[in-house]
Design a protein around this motif. Structure first.
Motif, PDB file in Angstrom:
ATOM      1  N   LEU A 162       0.810  -1.215   0.000  1.00  0.00           N
ATOM      2  CA  LEU A 162       0.000   0.000   0.000  1.00  0.00           C
ATOM      3  C   LEU A 162       0.845   1.268   0.000  1.00  0.00           C
ATOM      4  CD1 LEU A 162      -2.726  -0.975   2.631  1.00  0.00           C
ATOM      5  CD2 LEU A 162      -2.955  -0.938   0.127  1.00  0.00           C
ATOM      6  N   GLY A 163       1.955   1.253   0.703  1.00  0.00           N
ATOM      7  CA  GLY A 163       2.774   2.444   0.851  1.00  0.00           C
ATOM      8  C   GLY A 163       3.358   2.495   2.247  1.00  0.00           C
ATOM      9  N   VAL A 164       3.774   3.669   2.654  1.00  0.00           N
ATOM     10  CA  VAL A 164       4.465   3.839   3.919  1.00  0.00           C
ATOM     11  C   VAL A 164       3.738   4.878   4.767  1.00  0.00           C
ATOM     12  CG1 VAL A 164       6.554   4.800   4.962  1.00  0.00           C
ATOM     13  CG2 VAL A 164       6.750   3.146   3.115  1.00  0.00           C
ATOM     14  N   MET A 165       3.517   4.550   6.041  1.00  0.00           N
ATOM     15  CA  MET A 165       3.017   5.526   6.999  1.00  0.00           C
ATOM     16  C   MET A 165       4.224   6.091   7.743  1.00  0.00           C
ATOM     17  SD  MET A 165      -0.043   5.283   9.811  1.00  0.00           S
ATOM     18  CE  MET A 165      -1.266   5.778   8.596  1.00  0.00           C
ATOM     19  N   ARG A 166       4.402   7.405   7.625  1.00  0.00           N
ATOM     20  CA  ARG A 166       5.567   8.062   8.233  1.00  0.00           C
ATOM     21  C   ARG A 166       5.193   8.644   9.590  1.00  0.00           C
ATOM     22  NH1 ARG A 166       9.567  11.468   4.638  1.00  0.00           N
ATOM     23  NH2 ARG A 166      10.127   9.271   4.215  1.00  0.00           N
ATOM     24  N   TYR A 167       6.047   8.418  10.574  1.00  0.00           N
ATOM     25  CA  TYR A 167       5.843   8.913  11.932  1.00  0.00           C
ATOM     26  C   TYR A 167       6.922   9.932  12.285  1.00  0.00           C
ATOM     27  CZ  TYR A 167       2.596   5.053  12.743  1.00  0.00           C
ATOM     28  OH  TYR A 167       1.531   4.184  12.674  1.00  0.00           O
ATOM     29  N   ARG A 168       6.516  10.956  13.049  1.00  0.00           N
ATOM     30  CA  ARG A 168       7.457  11.972  13.519  1.00  0.00           C
ATOM     31  C   ARG A 168       7.336  12.089  15.034  1.00  0.00           C
ATOM     32  NH1 ARG A 168       6.624  17.042   9.520  1.00  0.00           N
ATOM     33  NH2 ARG A 168       8.483  17.805  10.639  1.00  0.00           N
ATOM     34  N   ALA A 169       8.466  12.382  15.676  1.00  0.00           N
ATOM     35  CA  ALA A 169       8.525  12.442  17.133  1.00  0.00           C
ATOM     36  C   ALA A 169       8.076  13.824  17.606  1.00  0.00           C
ATOM     37  CB  ALA A 169       9.938  12.155  17.613  1.00  0.00           C
ATOM     38  N   LEU A 170       6.979  13.866  18.367  1.00  0.00           N
ATOM     39  CA  LEU A 170       6.391  15.124  18.790  1.00  0.00           C
ATOM     40  C   LEU A 170       6.352  15.273  20.305  1.00  0.00           C
ATOM     41  CD1 LEU A 170       5.515  15.360  15.813  1.00  0.00           C
ATOM     42  CD2 LEU A 170       3.275  16.116  16.618  1.00  0.00           C
ATOM     43  N   ALA A 171       6.425  16.529  20.751  1.00  0.00           N
ATOM     44  CA  ALA A 171       6.197  16.899  22.142  1.00  0.00           C
ATOM     45  C   ALA A 171       5.889  18.384  22.168  1.00  0.00           C
ATOM     46  CB  ALA A 171       7.427  16.603  23.006  1.00  0.00           C
ATOM     47  N   THR A 172       5.403  18.880  23.270  1.00  0.00           N
ATOM     48  CA  THR A 172       5.201  20.321  23.395  1.00  0.00           C
ATOM     49  C   THR A 172       6.557  21.008  23.541  1.00  0.00           C
ATOM     50  OG1 THR A 172       5.048  20.239  25.807  1.00  0.00           O
ATOM     51  CG2 THR A 172       2.994  19.958  24.562  1.00  0.00           C
ATOM     52  N   PRO A 173       6.614  22.291  23.176  1.00  0.00           N
ATOM     53  CA  PRO A 173       7.885  23.013  23.373  1.00  0.00           C
ATOM     54  C   PRO A 173       8.341  22.982  24.830  1.00  0.00           C
ATOM     55  CG  PRO A 173       6.396  24.267  21.965  1.00  0.00           C
ATOM     56  CD  PRO A 173       5.601  23.119  22.492  1.00  0.00           C
ATOM     57  N   GLU A 174       7.384  23.086  25.757  1.00  0.00           N
ATOM     58  CA  GLU A 174       7.714  23.075  27.171  1.00  0.00           C
ATOM     59  C   GLU A 174       8.294  21.728  27.602  1.00  0.00           C
ATOM     60  OE1 GLU A 174       4.771  26.041  26.104  1.00  0.00           O
ATOM     61  OE2 GLU A 174       4.748  23.845  25.904  1.00  0.00           O
ATOM     62  N   PHE A 175       7.689  20.627  27.120  1.00  0.00           N
ATOM     63  CA  PHE A 175       8.190  19.294  27.450  1.00  0.00           C
ATOM     64  C   PHE A 175       9.603  19.115  26.894  1.00  0.00           C
ATOM     65  CE2 PHE A 175       8.993  14.843  26.706  1.00  0.00           C
ATOM     66  CZ  PHE A 175       8.473  14.205  27.827  1.00  0.00           C
ATOM     67  N   ALA A 176       9.796  19.560  25.650  1.00  0.00           N
ATOM     68  CA  ALA A 176      11.121  19.417  25.028  1.00  0.00           C
ATOM     69  C   ALA A 176      12.177  20.173  25.818  1.00  0.00           C
ATOM     70  CB  ALA A 176      11.067  19.919  23.588  1.00  0.00           C
ATOM     71  N   ALA A 177      11.850  21.399  26.262  1.00  0.00           N
ATOM     72  CA  ALA A 177      12.818  22.188  27.022  1.00  0.00           C
ATOM     73  C   ALA A 177      13.105  21.570  28.379  1.00  0.00           C
ATOM     74  CB  ALA A 177      12.293  23.610  27.193  1.00  0.00           C
ATOM     75  N   SER A 178      12.059  20.987  29.006  1.00  0.00           N
ATOM     76  CA  SER A 178      12.216  20.445  30.347  1.00  0.00           C
ATOM     77  C   SER A 178      12.938  19.104  30.364  1.00  0.00           C
ATOM     78  CB  SER A 178      10.839  20.306  31.005  1.00  0.00           C
ATOM     79  OG  SER A 178      10.921  19.646  32.248  1.00  0.00           O
ATOM     80  N   HIS A 179      12.593  18.222  29.435  1.00  0.00           N
ATOM     81  CA  HIS A 179      13.089  16.843  29.477  1.00  0.00           C
ATOM     82  C   HIS A 179      14.184  16.551  28.445  1.00  0.00           C
ATOM     83  CE1 HIS A 179      10.046  15.344  32.322  1.00  0.00           C
ATOM     84  NE2 HIS A 179       9.214  16.175  31.723  1.00  0.00           N
ATOM     85  N   LEU A 180      14.184  17.305  27.348  1.00  0.00           N
ATOM     86  CA  LEU A 180      15.116  16.991  26.268  1.00  0.00           C
ATOM     87  C   LEU A 180      15.929  18.221  25.884  1.00  0.00           C
ATOM     88  CD1 LEU A 180      12.599  14.876  24.152  1.00  0.00           C
ATOM     89  CD2 LEU A 180      14.500  13.982  25.494  1.00  0.00           C
TER      90      LEU A 180
END
Length: 297
Positions: A162-180
């Motif tokens: 059928l094709g490919v389902m593409r996934y991207r890694a998401l988080a809120t800006p606040e979560f990214a700043a706090s944890h990553l």
């Protein structure tokens, strides 16, 4: 050896679908004793135990091919009866069981059903399972077709990419700043709360290993609903992989950020269905293929 009895096959399918002899009896409008006698007679014909008497009842390895045969015969029988009666007579009920992974069900797959030509009496029994496990329901005869990550054809089935389902890694800006804050690194990811759909879902862990080269065991929240999964990310509960079709709006609005720009996970999807000459199945396959071509990579 005696031939297989179609009534006994229908009874086997009812027992497995309903989960018990009593429920199958209600569905078939017979007594539980009659159901038991039919299953026993079928098992004597085959010389194997076909149903594991449990809660719920399940087909044994010997019972699975017969369960698949029962479903195939039922589909062809209903289709032939509907064609023979014609539209003025109301045709007959044709129900097609299909198993689909949750993300396809939440994005492109319903459009395929809507694209089918309208046919009186046609209905779908949609089941949901992880794309790495949907083929199991084809093997045991529970469904007619499946959206699956398995490219090798299940015995008795045809397979179509059928094709490919593409996934991207998401988080809120606040979560990214706090944890990553240090980036999408192994040390940061090890302690960052992760959202996972259910215990069959290994997409996030595969992505972590692909990016960091290490298997990690971060704290996990299980959220077995596509809308709730995305909502949990937007609320800052954790980070997770989201299909591109769903991620676009949150990224554009700034509600979420891409944690690993330029990195993504592609999951190839295939359509597998029983190898039958069925007008309904052919039409469904054509619709699924057309919509997947338009929406998947």
């Amino acid at each position: 050896m005696h031939g297989l009895d179609s009534t006994q096959l229908r009874t086997l399918a009812a027992v497995v679908a309903e989960g018990s002899f009593d429920a199958a009896a209600q569905l078939l409008h017979v007594t539980p004793s009659a159901v038991s006698q039919r299953i026993k007679a079928l098992e004597e014909t085959v010389g194997q135990v076909l149903v594991r008497r449990a809660r719920p009842c399940v087909a044994t390895d010997a019972g699975r091919p017969l369960l698949r045969l029962a479903g195939q015969l039922a589909l062809l029988e209903r289709e032939a009866l509907a064609d023979a009666r014609g539209p003025l007579a109301g045709g007959g009920l044709i129900r097609v069981a299909v198993v689909v992974n949750a993300d396809s069900l939440a994005t492109w797959f319903p459009a395929a059903l809507a694209r089918l030509p309208q046919r009186a009496g046609l209905s779908f029994d949609l089941r949901q399972d992880d794309q790495d496990h949907t083929a199991e329901l084809l093997r045991d005869g529970s469904v007619t077709a499946a959206v699956t990550a398995q490219r090798e054809a299940v015995q008795g089935c045809r397979v179509l990419r059928l094709g490919v389902m593409r996934y991207r890694a998401l988080a809120t800006p606040e979560f990214a700043a706090s944890h990553l804050g240090e980036g999408f690194t192994a040390s940061a990811l090890a302690g960052a709360p992760l959202l996972v759909f259910d215990r069959k879902d290994r997409v996030q862990h595969r992505f972590i290993r692909a990016v960091t080269g290490r298997p990690l065991d971060p704290p996990v929240h299980y959220v077995p609903s596509v809308p709730a999964f995305s909502a949990a990310i937007r609320l800052g509960l954790g980070w997770g992989l989201v299909p591109e079709q769903i991620a676009g709006d949150d990224l554009a609005a700034g509600r979420c950020v891409d944690l690993a720009p330029g990195r993504h996970l592609d999951v190839p999807l295939y359509w597998q269905h029983w190898r039958l000459e069925s007008d309904v199945l052919n039409a469904l396959t054509a619709a699924v293929r057309a919509v997947a071509t338009e929406t998947l990579r």
